[in-house]
Design a protein around this motif. Structure first.
Motif, PDB file in Angstrom:
ATOM      1  N   LEU A 125      20.559   6.395 -25.589  1.00 51.62           N
ATOM      2  CA  LEU A 125      20.268   5.694 -24.138  1.00 51.62           C
ATOM      3  C   LEU A 125      18.741   5.758 -24.336  1.00 51.62           C
ATOM      4  O   LEU A 125      18.063   6.472 -24.545  1.00 51.62           O
ATOM      5  N   ALA A 126      18.492   4.328 -24.294  1.00 51.81           N
ATOM      6  CA  ALA A 126      17.066   3.940 -24.141  1.00 51.81           C
ATOM      7  C   ALA A 126      16.576   4.283 -22.796  1.00 51.81           C
ATOM      8  O   ALA A 126      16.730   3.123 -22.020  1.00 51.81           O
ATOM      9  N   ILE A 127      15.795   5.041 -22.311  1.00 51.51           N
ATOM     10  CA  ILE A 127      15.283   5.408 -21.004  1.00 51.51           C
ATOM     11  C   ILE A 127      13.645   5.376 -20.983  1.00 51.51           C
ATOM     12  O   ILE A 127      12.954   6.087 -21.334  1.00 51.51           O
ATOM     13  N   ILE A 128      13.451   4.010 -20.630  1.00 53.37           N
ATOM     14  CA  ILE A 128      12.017   3.712 -20.568  1.00 53.37           C
ATOM     15  C   ILE A 128      11.376   3.456 -19.008  1.00 53.37           C
ATOM     16  O   ILE A 128      10.368   2.545 -18.933  1.00 53.37           O
ATOM     17  N   GLY A 129      12.463   3.623 -18.307  1.00 54.40           N
ATOM     18  CA  GLY A 129      12.099   3.616 -16.700  1.00 54.40           C
ATOM     19  C   GLY A 129      12.786   4.418 -15.866  1.00 54.40           C
ATOM     20  O   GLY A 129      13.878   4.568 -16.084  1.00 54.40           O
ATOM     21  N   ARG A 179       2.541  -9.968 -18.956  1.00 58.14           N
ATOM     22  CA  ARG A 179       1.946 -11.387 -18.676  1.00 58.14           C
ATOM     23  C   ARG A 179       3.283 -12.220 -19.240  1.00 58.14           C
ATOM     24  O   ARG A 179       3.236 -13.453 -18.791  1.00 58.14           O
ATOM     25  N   GLU A 180       4.118 -12.078 -20.195  1.00 61.66           N
ATOM     26  CA  GLU A 180       5.143 -12.974 -20.475  1.00 61.66           C
ATOM     27  C   GLU A 180       6.273 -12.811 -19.577  1.00 61.66           C
ATOM     28  O   GLU A 180       6.968 -13.768 -19.494  1.00 61.66           O
ATOM     29  N   ARG A 181       6.557 -11.717 -18.680  1.00 60.39           N
ATOM     30  CA  ARG A 181       7.887 -11.747 -18.069  1.00 60.39           C
ATOM     31  C   ARG A 181       7.325 -11.480 -16.663  1.00 60.39           C
ATOM     32  O   ARG A 181       8.502 -11.250 -15.956  1.00 60.39           O
ATOM     33  N   GLY A 182       6.066 -11.502 -16.143  1.00 54.43           N
ATOM     34  CA  GLY A 182       5.835 -11.591 -14.723  1.00 54.43           C
ATOM     35  C   GLY A 182       5.807 -10.339 -14.106  1.00 54.43           C
ATOM     36  O   GLY A 182       6.005 -10.062 -13.058  1.00 54.43           O
ATOM     37  N   TRP A 183       5.446  -9.242 -14.790  1.00 55.96           N
ATOM     38  CA  TRP A 183       5.404  -8.125 -14.237  1.00 55.96           C
ATOM     39  C   TRP A 183       4.005  -7.776 -13.540  1.00 55.96           C
ATOM     40  O   TRP A 183       2.878  -8.456 -13.949  1.00 55.96           O
ATOM     41  N   PRO A 184       3.807  -6.883 -12.427  1.00 60.14           N
ATOM     42  CA  PRO A 184       2.572  -6.735 -11.998  1.00 60.14           C
ATOM     43  C   PRO A 184       1.444  -5.989 -12.928  1.00 60.14           C
ATOM     44  O   PRO A 184       2.053  -5.467 -13.962  1.00 60.14           O
ATOM     45  N   GLU A 185       0.081  -6.066 -12.785  1.00 61.36           N
ATOM     46  CA  GLU A 185      -0.839  -5.270 -13.599  1.00 61.36           C
ATOM     47  C   GLU A 185      -0.305  -3.901 -13.538  1.00 61.36           C
ATOM     48  O   GLU A 185      -0.143  -3.239 -12.550  1.00 61.36           O
ATOM     49  N   TYR A 186      -0.491  -3.244 -14.735  1.00 61.93           N
ATOM     50  CA  TYR A 186      -0.228  -1.822 -15.103  1.00 61.93           C
ATOM     51  C   TYR A 186      -1.605  -1.104 -14.662  1.00 61.93           C
ATOM     52  O   TYR A 186      -2.706  -1.463 -15.103  1.00 61.93           O
ATOM     53  N   ASN A 187      -1.426  -0.036 -13.940  1.00 69.43           N
ATOM     54  CA  ASN A 187      -2.640   0.710 -13.757  1.00 69.43           C
ATOM     55  C   ASN A 187      -2.431   2.199 -13.768  1.00 69.43           C
ATOM     56  O   ASN A 187      -1.250   2.557 -14.053  1.00 69.43           O
ATOM     57  N   ARG A 188      -3.625   3.142 -13.645  1.00 70.05           N
ATOM     58  CA  ARG A 188      -3.620   4.401 -13.737  1.00 70.05           C
ATOM     59  C   ARG A 188      -2.411   5.147 -12.921  1.00 70.05           C
ATOM     60  O   ARG A 188      -1.637   6.180 -13.215  1.00 70.05           O
ATOM     61  N   MET A 189      -2.499   4.595 -11.697  1.00 72.83           N
ATOM     62  CA  MET A 189      -1.407   5.124 -10.569  1.00 72.83           C
ATOM     63  C   MET A 189      -0.092   5.083 -11.154  1.00 72.83           C
ATOM     64  O   MET A 189       0.809   6.116 -10.934  1.00 72.83           O
ATOM     65  N   PHE A 234       1.040   4.900 -14.353  1.00 77.52           N
ATOM     66  CA  PHE A 234       0.909   5.714 -15.325  1.00 77.52           C
ATOM     67  C   PHE A 234       1.267   7.066 -15.023  1.00 77.52           C
ATOM     68  O   PHE A 234       1.997   7.698 -15.461  1.00 77.52           O
ATOM     69  N   GLN A 235       0.476   7.439 -13.862  1.00 74.97           N
ATOM     70  CA  GLN A 235       0.803   8.948 -13.609  1.00 74.97           C
ATOM     71  C   GLN A 235       1.918   9.333 -13.083  1.00 74.97           C
ATOM     72  O   GLN A 235       2.475  10.262 -12.996  1.00 74.97           O
ATOM     73  N   HIS A 236       2.570   8.225 -12.254  1.00 67.91           N
ATOM     74  CA  HIS A 236       3.883   8.536 -12.124  1.00 67.91           C
ATOM     75  C   HIS A 236       4.989   8.579 -13.207  1.00 67.91           C
ATOM     76  O   HIS A 236       5.874   9.255 -13.142  1.00 67.91           O
ATOM     77  N   ASP A 237       4.473   7.622 -13.909  1.00 68.96           N
ATOM     78  CA  ASP A 237       5.654   7.690 -15.339  1.00 68.96           C
ATOM     79  C   ASP A 237       5.600   8.764 -16.184  1.00 68.96           C
ATOM     80  O   ASP A 237       6.585   9.120 -16.793  1.00 68.96           O
ATOM     81  N   VAL A 238       4.410   9.547 -16.170  1.00 71.61           N
ATOM     82  CA  VAL A 238       4.318  10.834 -16.896  1.00 71.61           C
ATOM     83  C   VAL A 238       4.839  12.003 -16.163  1.00 71.61           C
ATOM     84  O   VAL A 238       4.892  12.905 -16.616  1.00 71.61           O
ATOM     85  N   GLY A 239       5.081  11.856 -14.840  1.00 65.51           N
ATOM     86  CA  GLY A 239       5.475  12.825 -13.969  1.00 65.51           C
ATOM     87  C   GLY A 239       6.794  13.174 -14.150  1.00 65.51           C
ATOM     88  O   GLY A 239       7.717  12.579 -14.761  1.00 65.51           O
TER      89      GLY A 239
END
Length: 356
Positions: free
Chosen positions: A201-205, A264-274, A276-281
């Motif tokens: 299972l590739a869990i990347i989100g 930029r290729e897929r139309g995602w919003p800009e990644y930011n520290r906030m 990131f901190q959710h993703d590592v939580g």
């Protein structure tokens, strides 16, 4: 329930990182660094080292089997495989031949994780039509399942020349271990069970717990198909340092750079520290922090999914080779025993089989 300890492994895509002067490393140096990382992973007692296949400038590795063969010559115990082999744009016979050869030179340590990949560059590169995306993978996965028997194969389909009593070499000594990487499609989970492959299972989100229905579906499908229970692994990004703050600071720049390049290729919003901190939580998919923090999150994943392996994807973006080596050492020497202790105290539930 299988009572063997959880296996901890690593995955890398050979992300191009930066040297001490801030300049990007060459593809060649990145590949040599990947081999060194595999050697260290073996030395610190990790169970698996996976190398991804990509065909774009962000990643150096296009031929994982060659990199893994170099690692095989310098390692003794660690299993070596892909993360993933893009089967849709490859030939199943050649994939089998290459991995059977890797299995020979590694003394039976080769594994192949088959998938469609998260990028599509290989399709036009090798002359495949994206309109055949689903059929390519379905047919080639079916053919590969026949090849794994190591008996003469008779097969026909639309995406490849037919085979008539084709015997493929070299033969392995104990069989080739094969998995399928899945991103979260129920149809893909059922197909993996139908052919009897292990499930990655590739869990990347998002949180790992939300993938419990897929783990349950896989086990239920194996039962209904009359097949033996197979292992489940989880692949997620991570990085380990002495403290949470150090790990976050070391990982953020590379993670943001890679996310924004793809975004930029897929139309995602800009990644930011906030973000990131959710993703590592606790509710995020990234295992970034101190050994204690990463171990707690891995243990929680095992309790939720009953997976028998965890593969931490290292080297997201521009994390330096020295920091990656430090992360690998901490993962093997500190995270691994901590996870074992945590699971011994509070094991996975009995309705999540497959712990080993």
């Amino acid at each position: 329930m299988d009572a063997r300890p959880l296996e901890l492994g690593l995955d890398t895509f050979g992300d191009i990182s930066r040297g001490p002067d801030g300049s990007l490393l060459s593809d060649a140096q990145t590949i040599r660094n990947v081999v060194d990382q595999a050697v260290l992973a073996d030395e610190v007692g990790l169970s698996f080292f996976g190398v991804g296949e990509h065909h774009r400038k962000d990643f150096a590795v296009t031929s994982p089997e060659i990199v893994l063969a170099a690692a095989a010559a310098r390692t003794k115990n660690i299993h070596l495989g892909t993360a993933v082999t893009v089967l849709s744009s490859d030939d199943p016979v050649r994939v089998y031949e290459r991995f059977a050869t890797l299995d020979a030179v590694s003394n039976g340590r080769a594994e192949v994780i088959l998938g469609r990949g998260s990028f599509i560059e290989s399709f036009p590169l090798f002359g495949y039509d994206l309109a055949d995306y689903e059929q390519l993978f379905e047919e080639k996965l079916e053919l590969f399942s026949h090849l794994l028997t190591e008996k003469p194969v008779t097969w026909s389909g639309r995406t490849r020349a037919a085979l008539q009593d084709a015997d493929v070499y070299p033969k392995t000594e104990t069989g080739l271990t094969a998995w399928v990487g899945v991103g979260g499609s129920p149809e893909s989970v059922v197909r993996t069970a139908r052919y009897g492959y292990g499930l990655v299972l590739a869990i990347i989100g998002g949180s790992a717990a939300r993938f419990r229905p897929y783990a349950d579906l896989y086990r239920r499908s194996l039962d209904e198909l009359g097949k033996p229970q197979m292992p489940i692994s989880v692949h997620s990004p991570g990085h380990v340092a002495e403290t949470d703050e150090q790990a976050w600071d070391e990982a953020f720049e590379g993670v943001a750079e890679l996310n924004n390049t793809i975004g930029r290729e897929r139309g995602w919003p800009e990644y930011n520290r906030m973000r990131f901190q959710h993703d590592v939580g606790p509710e995020g998919s990234m295992y970034v922090g101190s050994p204690e923090t990463v171990a707690r999150k891995i243990a929680a994943t095992v309790r939720a999914l009953g997976n028998s392996r965890f593969q931490m994807k290292i080297a997201s973006g521009s994390i330096s080779h020295d920091r990656l080596l430090s992360s690998i050492e901490l993962y093997g020497t500190k995270v691994r025993p901590l996870v074992e202790e945590m699971l011994a105290e509070t094991p996975a539930s009995v309705d999540a089989p497959g712990i080993r």
